[in-house]
Design a protein around this motif. Structure first.
Motif, PDB file in Angstrom:
ATOM      1  N   VAL A  32      -1.309  -3.138  -2.143  1.00 62.83           N
ATOM      2  CA  VAL A  32      -0.398  -3.176  -1.003  1.00 62.83           C
ATOM      3  C   VAL A  32       0.303  -4.535  -0.969  1.00 62.83           C
ATOM      4  O   VAL A  32      -0.338  -5.576  -1.122  1.00 62.83           O
ATOM      5  CB  VAL A  32      -1.165  -2.938   0.308  1.00 62.83           C
ATOM      6  CG1 VAL A  32      -0.200  -2.874   1.487  1.00 62.83           C
ATOM      7  CG2 VAL A  32      -1.985  -1.653   0.218  1.00 62.83           C
ATOM      8  N   GLY A  33       1.601  -4.525  -0.737  1.00 62.77           N
ATOM      9  CA  GLY A  33       2.327  -5.779  -0.644  1.00 62.77           C
ATOM     10  C   GLY A  33       1.945  -6.557   0.596  1.00 62.77           C
ATOM     11  O   GLY A  33       1.330  -7.624   0.526  1.00 62.77           O
ATOM     12  N   VAL A  34       2.306  -6.033   1.787  1.00 56.60           N
ATOM     13  CA  VAL A  34       1.990  -6.664   3.075  1.00 56.60           C
ATOM     14  C   VAL A  34       1.047  -5.737   3.824  1.00 56.60           C
ATOM     15  O   VAL A  34       1.361  -4.566   4.043  1.00 56.60           O
ATOM     16  CB  VAL A  34       3.257  -6.907   3.909  1.00 56.60           C
ATOM     17  CG1 VAL A  34       2.903  -7.551   5.249  1.00 56.60           C
ATOM     18  CG2 VAL A  34       4.240  -7.788   3.146  1.00 56.60           C
ATOM     19  N   ASN A  84       5.381  -2.931  -5.616  1.00 58.85           N
ATOM     20  CA  ASN A  84       3.936  -3.133  -5.513  1.00 58.85           C
ATOM     21  C   ASN A  84       3.214  -1.887  -6.026  1.00 58.85           C
ATOM     22  O   ASN A  84       3.740  -0.770  -5.972  1.00 58.85           O
ATOM     23  CB  ASN A  84       3.555  -3.451  -4.069  1.00 58.85           C
ATOM     24  CG  ASN A  84       4.151  -4.775  -3.638  1.00 58.85           C
ATOM     25  OD1 ASN A  84       3.697  -5.842  -4.037  1.00 58.85           O
ATOM     26  ND2 ASN A  84       5.207  -4.725  -2.818  1.00 58.85           N
ATOM     27  N   GLY A  85       1.989  -2.076  -6.536  1.00 63.98           N
ATOM     28  CA  GLY A  85       1.325  -1.048  -7.312  1.00 63.98           C
ATOM     29  C   GLY A  85       0.983   0.206  -6.550  1.00 63.98           C
ATOM     30  O   GLY A  85       0.964   1.307  -7.127  1.00 63.98           O
ATOM     31  N   GLY A 133       1.174  -1.752   4.669  1.00 65.65           N
ATOM     32  CA  GLY A 133       0.120  -0.984   5.311  1.00 65.65           C
ATOM     33  C   GLY A 133      -0.222  -1.586   6.665  1.00 65.65           C
ATOM     34  O   GLY A 133      -0.129  -2.801   6.858  1.00 65.65           O
ATOM     35  N   GLN A 134      -0.619  -0.735   7.605  1.00 61.64           N
ATOM     36  CA  GLN A 134      -0.980  -1.205   8.946  1.00 61.64           C
ATOM     37  C   GLN A 134      -2.240  -0.484   9.388  1.00 61.64           C
ATOM     38  O   GLN A 134      -2.290   0.753   9.411  1.00 61.64           O
ATOM     39  CB  GLN A 134       0.163  -0.941   9.928  1.00 61.64           C
ATOM     40  CG  GLN A 134      -0.109  -1.452  11.335  1.00 61.64           C
ATOM     41  CD  GLN A 134       1.088  -1.264  12.261  1.00 61.64           C
ATOM     42  OE1 GLN A 134       2.205  -1.052  11.798  1.00 61.64           O
ATOM     43  NE2 GLN A 134       0.853  -1.324  13.560  1.00 61.64           N
ATOM     44  N   TYR A 135      -3.266  -1.252   9.748  1.00 54.42           N
ATOM     45  CA  TYR A 135      -4.531  -0.665  10.178  1.00 54.42           C
ATOM     46  C   TYR A 135      -4.999  -1.338  11.469  1.00 54.42           C
ATOM     47  O   TYR A 135      -5.057  -2.569  11.570  1.00 54.42           O
ATOM     48  CB  TYR A 135      -5.602  -0.840   9.090  1.00 54.42           C
ATOM     49  CG  TYR A 135      -6.990  -0.470   9.569  1.00 54.42           C
ATOM     50  CD1 TYR A 135      -7.343   0.866   9.753  1.00 54.42           C
ATOM     51  CD2 TYR A 135      -7.932  -1.456   9.861  1.00 54.42           C
ATOM     52  CE1 TYR A 135      -8.599   1.211  10.229  1.00 54.42           C
ATOM     53  CE2 TYR A 135      -9.192  -1.113  10.324  1.00 54.42           C
ATOM     54  CZ  TYR A 135      -9.527   0.216  10.503  1.00 54.42           C
ATOM     55  OH  TYR A 135     -10.776   0.549  10.976  1.00 54.42           O
ATOM     56  N   ASN A 136      -5.304  -0.519  12.477  1.00 57.10           N
ATOM     57  CA  ASN A 136      -5.907  -1.003  13.716  1.00 57.10           C
ATOM     58  C   ASN A 136      -5.117  -2.180  14.298  1.00 57.10           C
ATOM     59  O   ASN A 136      -5.682  -3.185  14.706  1.00 57.10           O
ATOM     60  CB  ASN A 136      -7.368  -1.407  13.457  1.00 57.10           C
ATOM     61  CG  ASN A 136      -8.183  -1.472  14.736  1.00 57.10           C
ATOM     62  OD1 ASN A 136      -7.763  -0.986  15.783  1.00 57.10           O
ATOM     63  ND2 ASN A 136      -9.352  -2.090  14.664  1.00 57.10           N
ATOM     64  N   SER A 137      -3.810  -2.018  14.343  1.00 54.58           N
ATOM     65  CA  SER A 137      -2.914  -3.075  14.815  1.00 54.58           C
ATOM     66  C   SER A 137      -2.026  -2.498  15.913  1.00 54.58           C
ATOM     67  O   SER A 137      -1.182  -1.645  15.643  1.00 54.58           O
ATOM     68  CB  SER A 137      -2.062  -3.613  13.668  1.00 54.58           C
ATOM     69  OG  SER A 137      -2.883  -4.158  12.650  1.00 54.58           O
ATOM     70  N   ILE A 138      -2.200  -2.984  17.126  1.00 58.27           N
ATOM     71  CA  ILE A 138      -1.518  -2.440  18.289  1.00 58.27           C
ATOM     72  C   ILE A 138      -0.229  -3.237  18.547  1.00 58.27           C
ATOM     73  O   ILE A 138      -0.234  -4.468  18.545  1.00 58.27           O
ATOM     74  CB  ILE A 138      -2.423  -2.505  19.530  1.00 58.27           C
ATOM     75  CG1 ILE A 138      -3.771  -1.824  19.234  1.00 58.27           C
ATOM     76  CG2 ILE A 138      -1.739  -1.861  20.730  1.00 58.27           C
ATOM     77  CD1 ILE A 138      -3.658  -0.395  18.771  1.00 58.27           C
TER      78      ILE A 138
END
Length: 567
Positions: A311-313, A331-332, A337-342
């Motif tokens: 993941v890039g960012v 990016n590969g 990606g976004q996880y558990n981010s409000i």
């Protein structure tokens, strides 16, 4: 508009030889059985030379539509899995975006728009973490021009700024030297780590190529990993972990050969960090992990994040982070990606050409952007040419707004909103998506389209332009188990005011369900949409397995104040 003006506009439409049909308001949704019974009559009625619409959303034109060169075949309906009888909790009103920033372009993102940098200078060759450790929270640092080899993850303190106005490059790779010829290829030893477990779902799981972290570059060109020494040829490499030997198919003589090694460039759970104007490349993060990992209230702006393994960012517990005007490409696995981010907002980025390393295109985490258990706005981004989904909200996203993005030529869905709730998908332009040919790809409504809403609740899909995708808008009800608010169910989906072009192949719009995920009447509404069709008699609509013409779709209670245009 006066009645006289309405008649004048209608006469112009007829003169342009565009056939348009619309129908009086029907206040409820009929079932698919009734639609099937009335289909023949509807086809006859809608095939006339010109019926004036009751409401014409705009003057008929001929917008550009991407048509597949070879019409694909329809994939059979998938079999049901398990039955669910639970009811969803009461949905909340989705948030709306208001004004959105204009869509970013390559010249309006990345280090070129980073602005000036002031602070302690970090030069190439210095240990960046050591410099940072010697300064208090809130300090500012400027990376000087040149190549900064990062051998340990940089972990900033609270409210620090890591920036550059000189296009500094942070790399996680190491040079590979001491090559010798071995038959038809070249080898070097001693650079690989010990063998480790694999992670991720690859397009080719028999080779498991995507699951290994190291990448190799020759003069900056990314090489393809192969599964054995016998398969090595020009442009490829093989990593033999047992012997600690790298086999190269390209002559390394006089060339710079690099291997990604450091897992992560920048990562910290400290709040308020700014990362600006940096180029971040060649980091060997494992699947689902990022080269740049944002924390809470970070500002990640005007960076270029490229050619990293996974993941890039990545946003992890990055509440109220701002990801703005970055170039995120090649990016590969995944761009962002976004996880558990409000409440984390992703605005005006260019996210392109990601999944270079062969992760599964159709149904695993690959492509442009994927978000889970998060919320916030994804607005004004250009998301294009990714081998996977363009923008994917999946697994308990709540209150996600996807607005005013341009989403083009991604191999899977343009937008996928899956087992989530309280979403708004509005004002996006979505073209040329879903024509991937990997395993699990297909052309039926089960396989998605420009917009795919899958087993989600309280979703507004409005005012989007969706043209030339494998399908238009696909609404799917599947048996997906339970989430944080109970059983995942398809409920209260409203599709309004969209322009949907379907002129080739098996393109269609509509809904599918399996036998364990029936949808009560009235939960899915299409109304006020404008359809651009090849012909009115084409069966480009579907309701739970029944294929319908424009007339049949109207008889089922959908788009009674919309319009259908054939040209």
């Amino acid at each position: 508009m006066t009645l006289r003006k309405l008649w004048f506009a209608a006469l112009i439409a007829v003169a342009l030889a565009t056939v348009t049909v619309a129908f009086p308001l029907i206040s409820h949704q009929k079932n698919a059985v009734s639609a099937g019974k009335s289909r023949d009559a509807d086809q006859t009625a809608s095939a006339g030379s010109g019926v004036l619409p009751s409401i014409l959303l705009s003057k008929p034109t001929k917008p550009p539509v991407t048509v597949p060169s070879k019409p694909p075949t329809v994939k059979p309906t998938k079999k049901p899995t398990s039955r669910s009888t639970a009811t969803p909790d009461k949905p909340q009103q989705p948030k709306t975006t208001g004004a959105s920033e204009p869509v970013a372009g390559d010249d309006a993102a990345g280090p070129a728009v980073a602005g000036p940098c002031t602070g302690t200078v970090i030069k190439p060759g210095q240990n960046a973490q050591a410099v940072i450790n010697s300064h208090p929270a809130g300090s500012k640092f400027c990376f000087a021009a040149g190549l900064h080899r990062v051998s340990e993850t940089i972990r900033p303190k609270a409210n620090m700024t890591l920036a550059s106005d000189d296009r500094a490059v942070l790399t996680g790779s190491v040079p590979l030297t001491n090559w010798s010829k071995a038959g038809t290829h070249w080898v070097t030893s001693g650079a690989l780590p010990a063998a480790y477990g694999k992670s991720g779902q690859c397009e080719d799981n028999s080779a498991n190529i995507c699951s290994l972290r190291e990448q190799v570059f020759v003069d900056g060109t990314h090489l393809t990993r192969v599964a054995g020494a016998a398969a090595v040829k020009a442009g490829t490499f093989y990593a033999d972990y047992a012997a600690n030997v790298i086999h190269l198919g390209t002559d390394p003589g006089g060339r710079a050969v690099e291997m990604s090694k450091t897992r992560t460039a920048i990562e910290s759970n400290q709040p308020g960090v700014t990362v600006r104007g940096l180029t971040i490349e060649h980091f060997a993060s494992p699947a689902q992990a990022g080269a740049l990992v944002s924390g809470p209230a970070w500002s990640v702006k005007a960076n270029e994040v490229r050619w990293n393994k996974s993941v890039g960012v990545m946003l992890v517990k990055a509440t109220n982070a701002r990801i703005d005007r970055n170039l995120v490409h090649h990016n590969g696995q995944l761009g962002l990606g976004q996880y558990n981010s409000i409440g984390a907002n992703v605005t005006a980025n260019v996210i392109s050409s990601n999944n270079t390393d062969g992760f599964w295109i159709a149904d695993w985490e690959s492509g442009g952007m994927k978000s889970t258990r998060s919320s916030g706005t994804v607005s004004g981004n250009l998301i294009r040419d990714n081998l996977g989904v363009g923008m994917w909200a999946d697994v308990a996203d709540d209150g996600r707004v996807i607005s005013a993005n341009k989403i083009q030529n991604n191999a899977a869905d343009g937008i996928r909103f899956e087992i989530s709730r309280n979403g708004v998908i509005e004002n996006n332009t979505i073209t040329g998506n879903g024509f991937g040919t990997g395993r699990g790809s297909g052309t039926s409504l089960w396989d998605g389209g420009g917009i795919n809403v899958n087993t989600s609740s309280n979703v507004q899909v409005r005012n989007n332009t969706v043209t030339g995708n494998v399908n238009g808008i696909s609404i799917q009800s599947r048996t997906r188990g339970d989430g944080p608010w109970g059983r995942y169910l398809l409920r209260n989906v409203r599709v309004t005011g969209n322009t949907v072009g379907m002129k080739g192949g098996t393109q269609s719009t509509g809904m599918v369900q399996n036998s364990g995920a029936e949808v009560p009447a009235g939960q899915l509404t299409f109304n006020g949409n404008r359809y651009l069709l090849d012909q009115l008699s084409a069966q480009r609509f579907g309701i739970f397995g029944t294929k319908l013409t424009a007339g049949g779709w109207r008889s089922a209670g959908h788009d009674t104040i919309g319009s259908f245009q054939a040209s």
